[in-house]
Scaffold this motif. Sequence first.
Motif, PDB file in Angstrom:
ATOM      1  N   HIS A 192       0.609  -0.973   0.150  1.00  0.00           N
ATOM      2  CA  HIS A 192       0.170   0.028  -0.124  1.00  0.00           C
ATOM      3  C   HIS A 192       0.887   1.655   0.061  1.00  0.00           C
ATOM      4  N   THR A 193       1.318   1.656  -1.258  1.00  0.00           N
ATOM      5  CA  THR A 193       2.303   3.054  -1.358  1.00  0.00           C
ATOM      6  C   THR A 193       1.426   4.137  -2.602  1.00  0.00           C
ATOM      7  N   HIS A 194       0.850   3.762  -2.880  1.00  0.00           N
ATOM      8  CA  HIS A 194      -0.185   5.392  -3.887  1.00  0.00           C
ATOM      9  C   HIS A 194       0.208   6.691  -2.767  1.00  0.00           C
ATOM     10  N   GLY A 195       1.245   6.522  -3.881  1.00  0.00           N
ATOM     11  CA  GLY A 195       1.001   8.633  -3.471  1.00  0.00           C
ATOM     12  C   GLY A 195       2.569   8.662  -2.845  1.00  0.00           C
ATOM     13  N   THR A 196       3.183   8.109  -3.275  1.00  0.00           N
ATOM     14  CA  THR A 196       4.643   7.724  -2.676  1.00  0.00           C
ATOM     15  C   THR A 196       5.063   9.220  -3.246  1.00  0.00           C
ATOM     16  N   GLY A 197       5.489   8.956  -4.629  1.00  0.00           N
ATOM     17  CA  GLY A 197       6.097  10.726  -5.066  1.00  0.00           C
ATOM     18  C   GLY A 197       5.643  11.770  -4.877  1.00  0.00           C
ATOM     19  N   CYS A 198       4.281  11.795  -4.979  1.00  0.00           N
ATOM     20  CA  CYS A 198       3.525  13.304  -4.499  1.00  0.00           C
ATOM     21  C   CYS A 198       3.958  13.339  -2.931  1.00  0.00           C
ATOM     22  N   THR A 199       3.939  12.656  -2.054  1.00  0.00           N
ATOM     23  CA  THR A 199       4.658  12.731  -0.512  1.00  0.00           C
ATOM     24  C   THR A 199       6.186  13.515  -0.983  1.00  0.00           C
ATOM     25  N   LEU A 200       6.899  12.124  -1.263  1.00  0.00           N
ATOM     26  CA  LEU A 200       7.798  12.605  -1.024  1.00  0.00           C
ATOM     27  C   LEU A 200       8.574  14.473  -1.754  1.00  0.00           C
ATOM     28  N   ALA A 201       7.727  14.735  -2.555  1.00  0.00           N
ATOM     29  CA  ALA A 201       8.011  15.739  -3.269  1.00  0.00           C
ATOM     30  C   ALA A 201       8.010  17.135  -1.961  1.00  0.00           C
TER      31      ALA A 201
END
Length: 265
Positions: A207-216
């Motif tokens: 369950h890793t949806h949104g990882t890239g948005c969250t990091l940026a």
Amino acid sequence: MTVVTPPLVLTVAGSDSGGGAGIQADLKTMLALGVHGMSVIAAVTAQNSLGVQGYWELPGEAVKAQLDSVLGDIGVHAVKTGMLASPELVEIVARSLATVDAPVIVDPVGVSKHGDSLLAPEAVATIKTRLLPVATVVTPNLWEVAQLTGVKVQDERDMRRAADAILALGPRWALIKGGHLPGAPVDLLTDGTALHTFGAPRHNNRHTHGTGCTLASAIASHLALGHEVPEAVRLAKEYVTGAIAQGFPLGSGIGPVDHAWRWRP
């Protein structure tokens, strides 16, 4: 009693109706890290845990009006961009951000976690020529590196070559995300001179949806809080790693990372 306005961070991205990525993930991240989040919505998606069923970009005049409204009155201490959908919207956003005296974090979103396209193919060239030159930090994953530069990263040794290819397009810093490589994930950050690597444990959690948005968004938030780029990235990695560890099931597919993991008992 003295009331202090927190640092101001603007996200320019698409809306995720499932709440795990995009504008929703950005604003949750900003709240969790103690900054005031603001938004310019560039596109609307019909999206859930199973994928993206459709997306609709907003008219260029609507995106420009949102940018002018926030930048003209409130101002920003940092900006994060995500899904911009079309060449016209990339051009409008790049033109506005070129006038902003604040760090700009570009997450060059091309596809969703499920592999659904979120960017018109003809917009890639506009991102390369117009948006990346105004960026302080660009945060591509390995698929986005290949889309932007043609460099295919097959192991950790290729990451510096990928970073150099991204830097040649004009940003000050490149953060190459290595999470899709085998083994423990390692990200590489460089401005062409200084070189920093950031490792993290690989959590057994789908369950890793949104990882890239969250990091940026976390990087933008820590820059707004006054940290230099390497420290902002380190702190953002720490936050997103915890969010991944606590990612939770949602619907029938891939759930989101937990933006509120530090608040959970």
